[in-house]
Enzyme design. Structure first.
Site, PDB file in Angstrom:
ATOM      1  N   HIS A   1     -10.005  -6.177  -2.801  1.00 39.27           N
ATOM      2  CA  HIS A   1     -11.099  -5.934  -1.846  1.00 39.27           C
ATOM      3  C   HIS A   1     -12.202  -5.198  -2.599  1.00 39.27           C
ATOM      4  CE1 HIS A   1      -8.731  -7.384   1.468  1.00 39.27           C
ATOM      5  NE2 HIS A   1      -7.755  -6.553   1.167  1.00 39.27           N
TER       6      HIS A   1
ATOM      7  N   ASP B   1     -11.922 -10.361  -1.496  1.00 39.62           N
ATOM      8  CA  ASP B   1     -13.245 -10.488  -0.887  1.00 39.62           C
ATOM      9  C   ASP B   1     -14.182  -9.518  -1.593  1.00 39.62           C
ATOM     10  OD1 ASP B   1     -12.374  -8.081   0.399  1.00 39.62           O
ATOM     11  OD2 ASP B   1     -11.906  -9.151   2.246  1.00 39.62           O
TER      12      ASP B   1
ATOM     13  N   GLU C   1      -5.863 -10.935  -1.874  1.00 39.56           N
ATOM     14  CA  GLU C   1      -6.725 -10.873  -0.667  1.00 39.56           C
ATOM     15  C   GLU C   1      -8.192 -10.721  -1.059  1.00 39.56           C
ATOM     16  OE1 GLU C   1      -5.348  -7.594   1.841  1.00 39.56           O
ATOM     17  OE2 GLU C   1      -3.268  -8.000   1.349  1.00 39.56           O
TER      18      GLU C   1
ATOM     19  N   GLU D   1       0.806  -1.233   0.000  1.00 40.83           N
ATOM     20  CA  GLU D   1       0.000   0.000   0.000  1.00 40.83           C
ATOM     21  C   GLU D   1       0.837   1.280   0.000  1.00 40.83           C
ATOM     22  OE1 GLU D   1      -2.832  -0.540   3.213  1.00 40.83           O
ATOM     23  OE2 GLU D   1      -3.775  -2.248   2.207  1.00 40.83           O
TER      24      GLU D   1
ATOM     25  N   ASN E   1       2.373  -4.846  -3.241  1.00 40.44           N
ATOM     26  CA  ASN E   1       0.965  -5.238  -3.112  1.00 40.44           C
ATOM     27  C   ASN E   1       0.114  -3.994  -2.820  1.00 40.44           C
ATOM     28  OD1 ASN E   1      -0.915  -7.505  -2.756  1.00 40.44           O
ATOM     29  ND2 ASN E   1      -0.925  -7.028  -0.560  1.00 40.44           N
TER      30      ASN E   1
END
Ligand code: XIL
Length: 370
Positions: free
Chosen positions: A258, A288, A286, A181, A222
């Protein structure tokens, strides 16, 4: 008179029960929602057969102490990779300068190994879950550079060669999110303590140190909101281009994934192709897909289509090596705690029942659009 009342009551009770059970506030409404039907196809086995390296998930304690969780996690062929959700972060591994604690991370590696899963290390340099001795230490650029080097060397060095699948022993399977990030959503650099003290050079420092500590690990940067084309993804592409031209060892871009229900970008494939054209691999790290609660039949069907679209994009891009879900059961998702009003973002509900989203992934792996 009494008899009449009894009869009325007998007629009213089932109607009342039915209408209550349909009311979204009641938990047993889940029984009414559609569930996954393709669960006899284990996801990792299927995606590996289709040419990818893994379908994995992000797990950590406390859920890794839950027998039911472990039962599903270790279902043969279901998940082939694991990323620790918290245990390898800075606050967990170096809470005090120079004093490293690896016990939880080691325990996770042991669980992943026993389940035949490869590991992704997560994450070395990040502005969150960063101990205050780093964020508020008032260090000079030189000191903080040293601190970054010590940390990356300590953590990546500790797990070098240990995060391999015991079954295959392939070092290539071992990857690290070295920097996490680094950008703001508008594509400017995030003003973390690393950036404001050292400047952009902290990124090269972290990657160079990681390569020296584990020459076999695939080193990733990432981030989130870089899955489709955007100012942020363009900034990421430009950074990676520049790092590569300087000879900085970077092997991959991690797309956190996300997402919000119904808002999967249409440019996933195009964007990932622009990334892999730089000579790096990509992975969803990751994933979702959060739902504004309550779930309904429609949200479940939409979520199936959304998971299908994400995995399908990875299948269509040669350099997309795998997909990691941001957990697998809603019982332990970070979403409700972070995004109030949202939840149900994963492929199993809180009772470990697969949702249609599971089928969406199976379909994508088999080349079918939902
Ligand atoms: C989350 C974890 O899942 C939570 O348990 C924790 O409380 C906060 O962090 N981006 C990342 C992940 O790279 O490490 C974050 O994980 C979610 C956002």
């Amino acid at each position: 008179m009494l008899r009449f009342k009894l009869q009325t009551l007998l007629r009213v009770i089932p109607v009342l029960f039915l209408s209550l059970s349909l009311h979204p506030q009641f938990r047993f409404v889940n029984a009414q929602l559609p569930t996954g039907t393709e669960t006899s196809t284990p996801l990792n086995t299927a995606i590996v057969q289709a040419g990818k390296k893994y379908l994995g998930d992000m797990s950590d304690f406390p859920e890794l102490n839950d027998e039911q969780y472990l039962g599903t996690l270790k279902t043969p062929g279901l998940f082939g990779q694991m990323t620790p959700g918290n245990s390898m972060k800075w606050d967990a591994t170096e809470p005090t300068r120079g004093q490293f604690t690896f016990s939880n991370g080691d325990a996770i590696v042991a669980i992943a190994d026993s389940a035949g899963q490869i590991m992704r290390g997560h994450t070395c340099v990040w502005h969150n879950q960063l101990p205050s001795w780093v964020s508020s230490g008032g260090f000079s650029a030189e000191e903080l550079t040293e601190i970054v080097e010590e940390h990356v060397k300590g953590v990546v060095g500790h797990w070098a060669g240990k995060m391999r699948n015991l079954l295959t022993q392939t070092p290539i399977s071992d990857s690290w999110d070295v920097v996490n990030e680094a950008f703001n959503d508008d594509g400017t650099m995030r003003e973390s303590v690393f950036y404001t003290t050292i400047g952009e050079g902290y990124i090269a420092t972290a990657f160079n140190t990681a390569r020296a500590a584990d020459p076999n690990a695939k080193l990733y940067i990432n981030d989130y909101n870089i899955e489709g084309t955007s100012a942020k993804s363009t900034a990421m592409i430009n950074l990676v281009k520049s790092l590569k031209s300087q000879g900085v060892p970077i092997d991959g871009i991690g797309l956190q994934g996300h997402f919000i229900l119904g808002q999967i970008p249409n440019t996933l494939v195009q964007n990932m192709q622009a990334m892999t054209a730089l000579g790096v691999e990509v992975a969803f790290t990751e994933v979702d897909i959060r739902v504004e609660l309550p779930e309904t039949e429609e949200t479940r069907e939409q979520q199936k289509a959304d998971f299908n679209k994400v995995v399908e994009a990875c299948m269509q891009v040669e350099g997309c090596v795998g997909v990691t879900l941001g957990g697998f059961t809603d019982k332990y998702s970070w979403v409700p705690g972070t995004f109030p009003g949202f939840g149900a973002a994963l492929i199993y509900d809180e009772e470990y029942v697969a949702k249609p989203a599971y089928d969406g992934i199976v379909d994508a792996i088999k080349g079918k659009s939902d």
